[in-house]
Write an enzyme that holds these catalytic residues in place. Structure first.
Site, short mmCIF file in Angstrom:
data_model
loop_
_atom_site.label_atom_id
_atom_site.label_comp_id
_atom_site.label_asym_id
_atom_site.label_seq_id
_atom_site.Cartn_x
_atom_site.Cartn_y
_atom_site.Cartn_z
N ARG A 50 -0.06 54.82 29.95
CA ARG A 50 0.04 55.33 31.32
C ARG A 50 1.49 55.70 31.63
NH1 ARG A 50 0.50 51.84 35.35
NH2 ARG A 50 -1.13 50.44 34.63
N TYR A 102 -6.19 78.05 47.13
CA TYR A 102 -7.30 77.50 46.37
C TYR A 102 -8.08 76.53 47.28
CZ TYR A 102 -9.76 74.68 42.93
OH TYR A 102 -10.73 74.03 42.25
N ASP A 173 2.46 77.15 43.92
CA ASP A 173 1.38 77.03 42.94
C ASP A 173 1.39 78.33 42.14
OD1 ASP A 173 -1.06 77.10 41.57
OD2 ASP A 173 -2.15 76.04 43.14
N LYS A 198 -6.33 76.44 33.72
CA LYS A 198 -6.50 77.89 33.76
C LYS A 198 -5.71 78.55 32.61
CE LYS A 198 -8.68 76.49 37.40
NZ LYS A 198 -8.14 76.50 38.75
#
Ligand SMILES: *Cc1c(COP(=O)(O)O)cnc(C)c1O
Length: 392
Positions: A50, A102, A173, A198
């Site tokens: 982690r 988005y 973004d 993407k």
């Protein structure tokens, strides 16, 4: 000498000439949860996945290099990245955000962040007077350019200057263009967001997200938050994104080339009332794009003459997939009204110009002739059927 971005997609400069990992050309997947310590008080630098994982770190270095950032953090999804970014803010803080974003980001801001005491002004950053919305508790401006799905283009440099003047963070973004075509940090942004699902991974086979920054103070805060909240990308998924990035350049070039051809073809169709693609010289953001980006990308939105026509396209496409998501090698067509933007209130959708006859296309790397053949077949069939209905 600074290397070109296509080279940066393949090689990390600091590792050139080293033969660590047995000289493995493909970076190894360290599929481990924890790391053994050589003795008390000693560590290999890796304690628990982690906190640190070599495969994830390698990917983060590659993405930081691509965006000319100081640090990049890899997350399990794009939304995990944006959610963590929101932890930089406190109850009472105010953010100015693009109205057209988005759908998942809109849902996060209005259903989660507002509950946590953060307030928002949703405005069209590409045309409104952003400065007039700044008040004493405003902390950041959050934009997409081009926006999803209406492809509005904002001048990043101008917003960067406004942000600097008022001591706000500018967050961009950059999913739609990828670092191959646009680097917001170079234009004055403080944080870049990516849905790595993407273009960066590019094969519709994994989810991922990134935050990239060129500020040490922000990097330190984000590092503390990611290890605390635990949304880092898994080793195997990190490797998939690394593999995807190797071909980022040729994928972006080819899909853009196809997108330009398809945008022009769509413009010639009677059933299409509007094609929104920043690569078209008629697009209002075309000149700004030429200034701040190295390309126009391969995302385009178009309006049909009727809802019936739009739905019929979704029913009839075969090679082109009717699916959510974007930025992969396969061409996808999306219906924002019921898919990506379904949770956006109808009045906001309408205000942004998303209607029931709006379709969004993520153009892939197929032979463009085959894409045009399918589109032509689908359009002619629908025209025939609608004509027959009118006759009878
Ligand atoms: C898909 C997308 C996101 C969310 O990313 P996920 O990886 O799906 O969580 C954020 N911003 C934009 C512009 C996107 O297209």
């Amino acid at each position: 000498m600074a290397r070109g971005i296509e080279t940066k997609c393949l090689h990390l400069e600091e590792e050139e000439g080293c033969s660590s990992n047995y000289g493995s050309v493909s970076y190894p997947i360290y599929q481990t949860a924890t790391y053994a310590h050589p003795s008390v008080g000693k560590s290999t630098g890796y304690d628990y996945s982690r906190l640190q994982n070599p495969t994830r770190e390698h990917l983060e270095k590659v993405v930081a290099t691509l965006e000319n950032g100081l640090d990049a953090l890899a997350f399990s999804t794009g939304m995990a990245a944006i959610t963590l970014m929101m932890e930089l803010f406190s109850p009472g803080d105010h953010l100015i955000v693009d109205a057209d974003l988005y759908g998942g980001s809109i849902r996060l801001f209005h259903n989660v962040s507002e509950k946590n005491g953060i307030t928002f002004s949703s405005i069209d950053c590409y045309k409104e007077d952003v400065e007039s919305y700044i008040n004493e508790n405003t902390k950041a401006i959050y934009i997409e350019t081009p926006t999803n799905p209406m492809m509005n283009v904002t001048d990043i440099k101008i917003l960067g200057e406004i942000a600097k003047k008022h001591h706000l963070l500018l967050i961009v973004d950059n999913t739609f263009l990828s670092p191959y075509f646009q680097n917001p940090l170079d234009l004055g942004a403080d944080i870049v967001v990516h849905s790595g699902t993407k273009y960066l991974s590019g094969h519709n086979d994994t989810l991922a997200g990134f935050l990239v920054t060129n500020r040490k103070d922000i990097s330190e805060k984000l590092r503390f938050l990611i290890k605390t909240t635990g949304s880092g990308l898994a080793p195997f998924d990190s490797w998939l994104v690394l593999r995807g990035i190797k071909t980022l350049g040729i994928r972006m070039e080819k899909s853009q080339q196809n997108a330009i051809i398809i945008a022009n073809w769509l413009q010639g169709q009677n059933a299409v009332t509007k094609v929104i693609y920043p690569g078209l010289p008629t697009h209002p953001g075309h000149e700004i794009m030429k200034k701040q980006a190295r390309g126009f990308g391969a995302m385009l939105t178009f309006q049909l003459e009727s809802k019936e026509f739009a739905l019929a396209i979704l029913e009839k496409v075969r090679m082109i997939k009717f699916a959510e998501s974007l930025g992969g090698v396969e061409t996808l067509v999306t219906y924002p009204t019921t898919q990506t933007h379904a949770d956006v209130p109808e009045e906001i959708r309408e205000r942004n110009g998303i209607t029931e006859s709006t379709l969004r296309l993520s153009v892939g790397i197929e032979d463009v002739k085959d894409l045009l053949d399918e589109l032509d077949k689908v359009f002619r069939e629908i025209e025939g059927e609608l004509h027959d209905q009118k006759e009878s």
